[in-house]
Write a protein that holds these residues in place. Structure first.
Motif, mmCIF file in Angstrom:
data_model
loop_
_atom_site.group_PDB
_atom_site.id
_atom_site.type_symbol
_atom_site.label_atom_id
_atom_site.label_comp_id
_atom_site.label_asym_id
_atom_site.label_seq_id
_atom_site.Cartn_x
_atom_site.Cartn_y
_atom_site.Cartn_z
ATOM 1 N N VAL A 189 0.830 -1.198 0.000
ATOM 2 C CA VAL A 189 0.000 0.000 0.000
ATOM 3 C C VAL A 189 0.867 1.251 0.000
ATOM 4 O O VAL A 189 0.569 2.233 -0.705
ATOM 5 N N ALA A 190 1.960 1.247 0.767
ATOM 6 C CA ALA A 190 2.873 2.395 0.784
ATOM 7 C C ALA A 190 3.483 2.624 -0.594
ATOM 8 O O ALA A 190 3.602 3.769 -1.054
ATOM 9 N N PHE A 191 3.878 1.556 -1.268
ATOM 10 C CA PHE A 191 4.425 1.690 -2.623
ATOM 11 C C PHE A 191 3.376 2.253 -3.574
ATOM 12 O O PHE A 191 3.672 3.109 -4.422
ATOM 13 N N LEU A 192 2.130 1.793 -3.456
ATOM 14 C CA LEU A 192 1.056 2.300 -4.305
ATOM 15 C C LEU A 192 0.857 3.789 -4.110
ATOM 16 O O LEU A 192 0.703 4.542 -5.093
ATOM 17 N N LEU A 193 0.866 4.242 -2.864
ATOM 18 C CA LEU A 193 0.609 5.653 -2.589
ATOM 19 C C LEU A 193 1.778 6.553 -2.957
ATOM 20 O O LEU A 193 1.577 7.718 -3.321
#
Length: 457
Positions: A322-326
């Motif tokens: 999720v951090a990579f996506l954001l």
């Protein structure tokens, strides 16, 4: 007429175009509402199809009055062979419940009334005892056709060397595990608030829905492996999130419904979903199939089962994803832009409606995924999401409203505080201390741990 041209024409045509524009916009709204209602109905129909393939869930055991419960050690591992004696208000023995391999016991009752359930401490393992010996007997009032769960708080037997310092590493590990599960569910709640301003009280029911769908797929219906059931339940949670946004929240926003009214609607939606799941699933706590008692791994003064270790590693990987996506994708940057300033993002060419729909899909999927993992670690119950909702709100507010990373950090703090507090105090009060830490942090930093100061007024 002037030169064969009607002088009224320039005045008539703009009015006609305006009337046509209003009619066209009304048709568009009606079309969107019809499409939204179909999108909202689709997940509900799919849920009914999933639940309809499940056979009857121990119907005989679910009829009439009964006492039940689940007994587990401090690491939430079920304990088999523990005896619970149930007597009526006259002291006459009604039944003796013995926990199975899943730590569950069940005693049918002859009718409504007042009963006392007593945990027989001599049946406990040598290294486990009651946290509060005075609560070995619990009195319960039973109504007609009511089944109630009785819980006994267990802890390690505290000998001369069992100091608070020696128990701290284990409590920290349990707190990190619990905090990771809160973080996974709270991120979606935070993103939804950041992009729409909605405080969604129904988010906890999405957690429960994911766990229940996975239970039916794993233990009742097609009996899929837990990984397959987890994947389907996660996708189903995303579909339900999309249906709620497209069929309920977007039409309400287009009608300029206020946030207070939408908050009340979310509370009503919570009650509806919770009671539907109570009717379908029942009030008993259940576990996924294929998870019997596991021997814990001991290292560096802590004990962890392979199941819990797998859940923790998987949770970390999901949060990193999720951090990579954001941070690294155009979609994630658009989501953060809408959360920061919706009007500015829309004026920059970002399709705000599409981004909000994606946020709801992501939030529903993460909530369902967190529910399945929580059901693996503990058990599946129709109230599990509601019990987690307060801690989710605490994590989101503590980390900073509207920030996904703040929600993750705040949730870890909440999880650690709740578990570490049980070293000195009874476990029934662990949620209270998490909220106390929330109050203290907000007194010193009102915007939260990772929140940004804003000028008001």
């Amino acid at each position: 007429m002037v030169g064969g041209t009607d002088v009224r024409e320039p005045c008539v045509r703009p009015r006609a175009r305006e009337r046509w524009g209003r009619t066209s916009r009304r048709w568009d709204r009606e079309r969107d509402m019809r499409l939204g209602s179909r999108v909202l109905v689709a997940p509900i129909v799919l849920a009914l199809l999933v639940l309809s393939v499940a056979p009857a869930l121990a119907q005989d055991a679910d009829d009439g009055e009964a006492l039940q419960g689940r007994i587990a050690d401090p690491e939430r591992e079920p304990i088999a062979g523990v005896e619970v004696l149930v007597v009526d208000e006259d002291g006459v023995e009604v039944g003796l419940g013995v926990t199975d391999d899943e730590g569950e016991w069940f005693v049918p009752l002859p009718g409504p009334g007042t009963y006392t359930a007593t945990l027989l401490e001599e049946s406990l393992p040598p290294d486990v005892g009651l946290r509060d010996p005075e609560r070995a007997s619990l009195e319960v009032d039973i109504r007609t056709d009511q089944q109630r769960s009785v819980g006994f708080a267990l802890g390690e037997e505290r000998g001369p060397g069992a100091t608070a310092l020696s128990r701290l590493p284990q409590s920290l590990l349990n707190g990190v595990k619990f905090g990771l599960l809160i973080a996974m569910t709270a991120i979606g709640l935070s993103l939804i608030f950041g992009t729409t301003g909605l405080i969604n009280f129904a988010h906890g029911e999405l957690v429960t829905l994911g766990a229940i769908v996975a239970y039916f797929l794993n233990a009742v219906g097609p009996q899929l492996p837990i990984i397959a059931a987890l994947a389907i339940a996660t996708a189903f949670g995303g579909l339900v999130g999309a249906g709620l946004e497209r069929g309920l929240w977007r039409p309400l926003r287009e009608r300029r419904t206020g946030l207070i009214q939408m908050l009340v609607i979310s509370i009503g939606l919570t009650l509806v979903l919770r009671h539907v799941m109570l009717i379908v699933f029942g009030g008993a706590s259940r576990t996924y199939s294929g998870y019997a008692v596991q021997a814990p791994i001991e290292a560096l003064g802590v004990r962890v089962t392979p199941r819990d270790l797998t859940v923790m590693v998987f949770s970390v990987l999901v949060l990193l994803g999720v951090a990579f996506l954001l941070q690294r994708t155009r979609l994630g940057k658009a989501m953060r832009a809408v959360a920061d300033n919706r009007d500015l993002a829309e004026s920059s060419g970002i399709d705000v409606k599409h981004i909000i729909l994606v946020v709801w899909v992501l939030g529903g999927a993460l909530a369902a995924l967190g529910g399945v993992l929580l059901g693996i670690v503990e058990n599946v119950n129709y109230m599990m999401g509601f019990r987690l909702l307060l801690l989710m709100f605490a994590g989101v507010i503590l980390g900073g409203l509207g920030t996904a990373f703040g929600a993750a950090v705040g949730s870890l703090v909440v999880g650690i505080v709740t578990e570490v507090s049980t070293i000195w105090l009874t476990s029934e009060l662990k949620d209270v201390w998490a909220l106390l830490v929330l109050i203290l942090v907000l007194l010193l930093r009102p915007q939260g741990i990772l929140g940004i100061k804003e000028r008001i007024g």
